[in-house]
Scaffold this motif. Structure first.
Motif, PDB file in Angstrom:
ATOM      1  N   LYS A 291       4.860   0.505 -34.212  1.00 24.42           N
ATOM      2  CA  LYS A 291       4.478  -1.071 -33.893  1.00 24.42           C
ATOM      3  C   LYS A 291       3.314  -0.917 -33.191  1.00 24.42           C
ATOM      4  CE  LYS A 291       8.527  -3.068 -34.602  1.00 24.42           C
ATOM      5  NZ  LYS A 291       8.528  -3.923 -35.761  1.00 24.42           N
ATOM      6  N   THR A 292       2.280  -1.786 -33.458  1.00 23.42           N
ATOM      7  CA  THR A 292       1.077  -2.037 -32.839  1.00 23.42           C
ATOM      8  C   THR A 292       1.131  -2.439 -31.371  1.00 23.42           C
ATOM      9  OG1 THR A 292       0.672  -4.286 -33.378  1.00 23.42           O
ATOM     10  CG2 THR A 292      -0.100  -2.366 -35.013  1.00 23.42           C
ATOM     11  N   ILE A 293       0.160  -2.163 -30.413  1.00 20.80           N
ATOM     12  CA  ILE A 293       0.126  -2.607 -29.150  1.00 20.80           C
ATOM     13  C   ILE A 293       0.048  -4.127 -29.244  1.00 20.80           C
ATOM     14  CG2 ILE A 293      -1.305  -2.920 -27.123  1.00 20.80           C
ATOM     15  CD1 ILE A 293      -2.498  -0.319 -27.693  1.00 20.80           C
ATOM     16  N   GLU A 294      -0.396  -4.670 -30.122  1.00 16.79           N
ATOM     17  CA  GLU A 294      -0.356  -6.422 -30.270  1.00 16.79           C
ATOM     18  C   GLU A 294       1.141  -6.534 -30.556  1.00 16.79           C
ATOM     19  OE1 GLU A 294      -2.438  -8.281 -33.542  1.00 16.79           O
ATOM     20  OE2 GLU A 294      -3.298  -9.498 -32.058  1.00 16.79           O
ATOM     21  N   GLU A 295       1.690  -6.113 -31.456  1.00 13.17           N
ATOM     22  CA  GLU A 295       2.968  -6.667 -31.955  1.00 13.17           C
ATOM     23  C   GLU A 295       4.171  -6.631 -31.013  1.00 13.17           C
ATOM     24  OE1 GLU A 295       3.302  -3.753 -35.123  1.00 13.17           O
ATOM     25  OE2 GLU A 295       3.502  -5.534 -36.340  1.00 13.17           O
ATOM     26  N   VAL A 296       3.729  -5.736 -30.010  1.00  6.55           N
ATOM     27  CA  VAL A 296       5.065  -5.672 -28.851  1.00  6.55           C
ATOM     28  C   VAL A 296       4.544  -6.319 -27.458  1.00  6.55           C
ATOM     29  CG1 VAL A 296       5.628  -3.200 -29.694  1.00  6.55           C
ATOM     30  CG2 VAL A 296       3.976  -3.456 -27.943  1.00  6.55           C
ATOM     31  N   ASN A 297       3.368  -6.905 -27.882  1.00  5.52           N
ATOM     32  CA  ASN A 297       2.714  -7.497 -26.494  1.00  5.52           C
ATOM     33  C   ASN A 297       2.796  -6.873 -25.263  1.00  5.52           C
ATOM     34  OD1 ASN A 297       2.424 -10.089 -27.876  1.00  5.52           O
ATOM     35  ND2 ASN A 297       4.543 -10.494 -27.698  1.00  5.52           N
ATOM     36  N   PHE A 298       2.138  -5.506 -25.513  1.00  6.14           N
ATOM     37  CA  PHE A 298       2.256  -4.624 -24.403  1.00  6.14           C
ATOM     38  C   PHE A 298       1.788  -4.943 -23.060  1.00  6.14           C
ATOM     39  CE2 PHE A 298       2.765  -0.016 -23.060  1.00  6.14           C
ATOM     40  CZ  PHE A 298       1.800  -0.036 -22.164  1.00  6.14           C
ATOM     41  N   TRP A 299       0.596  -5.765 -23.070  1.00  2.00           N
ATOM     42  CA  TRP A 299       0.037  -6.032 -21.749  1.00  2.00           C
ATOM     43  C   TRP A 299       0.797  -7.168 -21.006  1.00  2.00           C
ATOM     44  CZ3 TRP A 299      -1.756 -10.687 -19.274  1.00  2.00           C
ATOM     45  CH2 TRP A 299      -2.498 -10.430 -18.344  1.00  2.00           C
ATOM     46  N   HIS A 300       1.189  -8.050 -21.748  1.00  2.00           N
ATOM     47  CA  HIS A 300       2.183  -9.439 -21.282  1.00  2.00           C
ATOM     48  C   HIS A 300       3.530  -9.024 -20.578  1.00  2.00           C
ATOM     49  CE1 HIS A 300      -0.761 -12.521 -22.911  1.00  2.00           C
ATOM     50  NE2 HIS A 300      -0.518 -11.524 -24.021  1.00  2.00           N
ATOM     51  N   ASN A 301       4.116  -7.685 -21.434  1.00  7.25           N
ATOM     52  CA  ASN A 301       5.220  -7.213 -20.847  1.00  7.25           C
ATOM     53  C   ASN A 301       5.148  -6.119 -19.874  1.00  7.25           C
ATOM     54  OD1 ASN A 301       7.540  -8.517 -22.704  1.00  7.25           O
ATOM     55  ND2 ASN A 301       6.001  -7.559 -24.270  1.00  7.25           N
ATOM     56  N   THR A 302       4.040  -5.656 -19.472  1.00  8.54           N
ATOM     57  CA  THR A 302       3.780  -4.712 -18.635  1.00  8.54           C
ATOM     58  C   THR A 302       2.704  -4.770 -17.587  1.00  8.54           C
ATOM     59  OG1 THR A 302       2.269  -3.242 -19.971  1.00  8.54           O
ATOM     60  CG2 THR A 302       4.562  -2.845 -20.293  1.00  8.54           C
ATOM     61  N   SER A 303       1.942  -5.744 -17.738  1.00  9.09           N
ATOM     62  CA  SER A 303       0.571  -5.964 -17.004  1.00  9.09           C
ATOM     63  C   SER A 303      -0.255  -4.562 -16.938  1.00  9.09           C
ATOM     64  CB  SER A 303       0.961  -6.509 -15.796  1.00  9.09           C
ATOM     65  OG  SER A 303       1.563  -7.817 -15.707  1.00  9.09           O
ATOM     66  N   ALA A 304      -0.164  -3.743 -17.763  1.00  4.48           N
ATOM     67  CA  ALA A 304      -0.796  -2.420 -17.819  1.00  4.48           C
ATOM     68  C   ALA A 304      -1.694  -2.584 -19.183  1.00  4.48           C
ATOM     69  CB  ALA A 304       0.166  -1.169 -17.752  1.00  4.48           C
TER      70      ALA A 304
ATOM     71  N   GLY B  43      -3.039   0.440 -14.198  1.00  5.76           N
ATOM     72  CA  GLY B  43      -2.231  -0.998 -13.594  1.00  5.76           C
ATOM     73  C   GLY B  43      -2.164  -0.933 -12.289  1.00  5.76           C
ATOM     74  N   ASP B  44      -1.409  -1.588 -11.554  1.00  2.98           N
ATOM     75  CA  ASP B  44      -0.971  -1.562 -10.315  1.00  2.98           C
ATOM     76  C   ASP B  44       0.065  -0.480 -10.042  1.00  2.98           C
ATOM     77  OD1 ASP B  44       1.041  -4.663 -10.584  1.00  2.98           O
ATOM     78  OD2 ASP B  44       1.578  -2.414 -10.943  1.00  2.98           O
ATOM     79  N   GLU B  45       0.327  -0.388  -8.713  1.00  3.27           N
ATOM     80  CA  GLU B  45       1.199   0.702  -8.240  1.00  3.27           C
ATOM     81  C   GLU B  45       2.552   0.888  -8.986  1.00  3.27           C
ATOM     82  OE1 GLU B  45       2.728  -1.570  -4.243  1.00  3.27           O
ATOM     83  OE2 GLU B  45       1.649   0.484  -4.214  1.00  3.27           O
ATOM     84  N   ASN B  46       3.146  -0.195  -9.379  1.00  5.89           N
ATOM     85  CA  ASN B  46       4.334  -0.443 -10.031  1.00  5.89           C
ATOM     86  C   ASN B  46       4.218  -0.336 -11.379  1.00  5.89           C
ATOM     87  OD1 ASN B  46       5.603  -0.644  -7.804  1.00  5.89           O
ATOM     88  ND2 ASN B  46       5.061  -2.754  -7.585  1.00  5.89           N
ATOM     89  N   SER B  47       2.927  -0.167 -11.971  1.00  2.99           N
ATOM     90  CA  SER B  47       2.657  -0.179 -13.829  1.00  2.99           C
ATOM     91  C   SER B  47       3.509   0.979 -14.445  1.00  2.99           C
ATOM     92  CB  SER B  47       1.319  -0.155 -14.014  1.00  2.99           C
ATOM     93  OG  SER B  47       0.835   1.036 -13.390  1.00  2.99           O
ATOM     94  N   TYR B  48       3.641   2.214 -13.935  1.00  3.55           N
ATOM     95  CA  TYR B  48       4.339   3.340 -14.483  1.00  3.55           C
ATOM     96  C   TYR B  48       5.808   2.824 -14.856  1.00  3.55           C
ATOM     97  CZ  TYR B  48       6.355   7.716 -15.838  1.00  3.55           C
ATOM     98  OH  TYR B  48       6.884   8.609 -16.602  1.00  3.55           O
ATOM     99  N   ASP B  49       6.383   2.242 -13.717  1.00  2.00           N
ATOM    100  CA  ASP B  49       7.864   2.125 -13.879  1.00  2.00           C
ATOM    101  C   ASP B  49       8.088   1.096 -14.894  1.00  2.00           C
ATOM    102  OD1 ASP B  49       8.880   2.691 -10.314  1.00  2.00           O
ATOM    103  OD2 ASP B  49       8.596   3.809 -12.195  1.00  2.00           O
ATOM    104  N   ARG B  50       6.907  -0.039 -14.996  1.00  2.74           N
ATOM    105  CA  ARG B  50       7.190  -1.027 -15.813  1.00  2.74           C
ATOM    106  C   ARG B  50       6.960  -0.585 -17.151  1.00  2.74           C
ATOM    107  NH1 ARG B  50       4.219  -3.956 -11.956  1.00  2.74           N
ATOM    108  NH2 ARG B  50       2.613  -3.855 -13.270  1.00  2.74           N
ATOM    109  N   VAL B  51       6.072   0.183 -17.626  1.00  2.16           N
ATOM    110  CA  VAL B  51       5.803   0.768 -18.886  1.00  2.16           C
ATOM    111  C   VAL B  51       6.871   1.595 -19.330  1.00  2.16           C
ATOM    112  CG1 VAL B  51       4.347   2.248 -20.178  1.00  2.16           C
ATOM    113  CG2 VAL B  51       3.205   0.451 -18.632  1.00  2.16           C
TER     114      VAL B  51
END
Length: 211
Positions: free
Chosen positions: A150-163, A194-202
């Motif tokens: 899947k592409t980064i755009e297809e999975v809405n990576f930023w919108h789902n992780t803020s990273a 990203g912020d300090e919680n970005s790793y867990d979100r990703v």
């Protein structure tokens, strides 16, 4: 024979960077029409899809306006300058890290050289952190992720992780600033900020828990 990591950039990223650099160097002025979108491919000797991706990057960053029928119009000098500076900052840090990795492989023969590179990296990272406080994190893509191919755009990576993904290591290559059209492949290593919680979100997004 030991493989060496080669740092490469997608061709469409290089084209976007070249156009942004020309704007920063004031080869173009705000409002100038620089290309018809269809002529970018022949201008740089690439496919129409590669040219379209380059224009999408510049348009997404509000550097140019790609209104259909109007060609490509210069929209913002400031956004072009910001893009060029960020690109150069990330590339500088990555190149310093590569020097350190090479020095480690040479071990005792280049202990002094390694120390100098390490000092440079620490100094530059501290200065970069004062501008951008986010420290890059990394995550490997395995077969357990539902987003393979899947592409980064297809999975809405930023919108789902803020990273924001700043690089993808694939085999012996490191793709910098891969953009929204890069595909996730097995064994890829993602580098993101990203912020300090970005790793867990990703991690939770790329490997969702089964309910």
């Amino acid at each position: 024979m030991e493989k060496k990591t080669q740092i490469t950039n997608p061709r469409y990223q290089q084209i976007a960077m070249d156009i942004a650099s020309k704007i920063v160097d004031k080869h173009y002025s705000i409002g100038d029409k620089i290309y018809a979108r269809s002529s970018v491919a022949s201008q740089y000797g690439v496919s129409s899809e590669t040219a379209r991706r380059a224009m999408c990057i510049l348009s997404d960053l509000n550097i140019v306006d790609t209104t259909k029928g109007s060609g490509v119009l210069i929209k913002s000098y400031e956004n072009a300058l910001k893009f060029v500076r960020q690109y150069n900052d990330i590339q500088t840090i990555t190149n310093l890290k590569k020097e350190i990795m090479d020095s480690v492989n040479r071990q005792s023969k280049e202990i002094d050289y390694f120390s100098q590179c390490l000092e440079k990296l620490i100094d530059y990272t501290d200065r970069f952190r004062s501008i951008n406080p986010f420290v890059p994190s990394e995550l490997e893509i395995t077969s357990k992720s539902p987003f393979l191919n899947k592409t980064i755009e297809e999975v809405n990576f930023w919108h789902n992780t803020s990273a924001t993904i700043i690089g993808i290591k694939r085999d012996v290559s490191l793709i910098l600033s891969p953009g929204p059209y890069a595909v996730f492949l097995e064994h890829d290593i993602l580098y993101f900020i990203g912020d300090e919680n970005s790793y867990d979100r990703v991690r939770n997004f790329m490997y969702p828990r089964k309910s």
